[in-house]
Scaffold this motif. Sequence first.
Motif: not given
Length: 206
Positions: A3, A9, A12-13, A44, A46-47, A49-51, A53
């Motif tokens: 996990r 997290l 990264r944000r 990337s 994907g990285a 847009y995970r946080y 939209p």
Amino acid sequence: MARVSQEHLDARRRQILEGAARCFARNGFHGTSMQDVLKEAGLSAGAVYRYFPGKEDIIAAITEETFATIRGAFEEAARVSPPPTPDVLLSRMLARVLGEQLYGLERRTFAALAVQLWSETLRDARLAAQLDEGYATMRGVWAELVGAYRSAGILSGDVVADHVARTMIATAQGFIVQEALFGDVRPDVPENGLRGLMSMGPQKAS
């Protein structure tokens, strides 16, 4: 699968927001694409847009944090008991806001970002709502300070509390704009300037 920790997290944000803030401060909101943000943050699609939209969501997050920083500086300066006079309070507030280096930005760059955010609220209802909430909170804090000044006998009882609040907020905003446009806004400038205005008395008859 291991996990991902909350610390990772959050980091990264923060990386995304700092990269986006640098882009926005440099090129403006509408001159910055999501590709620019991805490149600046070194992540990337994907990285990111995970946080978030989309770019508007990044702008909203930066707006919320920036306005909270400015509001928090007012509230912290106002918590001192007994409350400092307006010249000292404004100096302390600006020292904290401009010295915060939010998103790793230099003070003038951060001030420029704040001015852009204020401008963006004129066209974005979500950002405008965030600004309205913070503005109402700061007006309330200053209205309470007016009561403390009256109790201390240093402010006339006939002065409208909200008028004082709005004037002080406008003065702070004005110095942030000055920093964005011209730089060199040192805390002693508003402190000395306000102190000089506050020392003025009725004109003596000749």
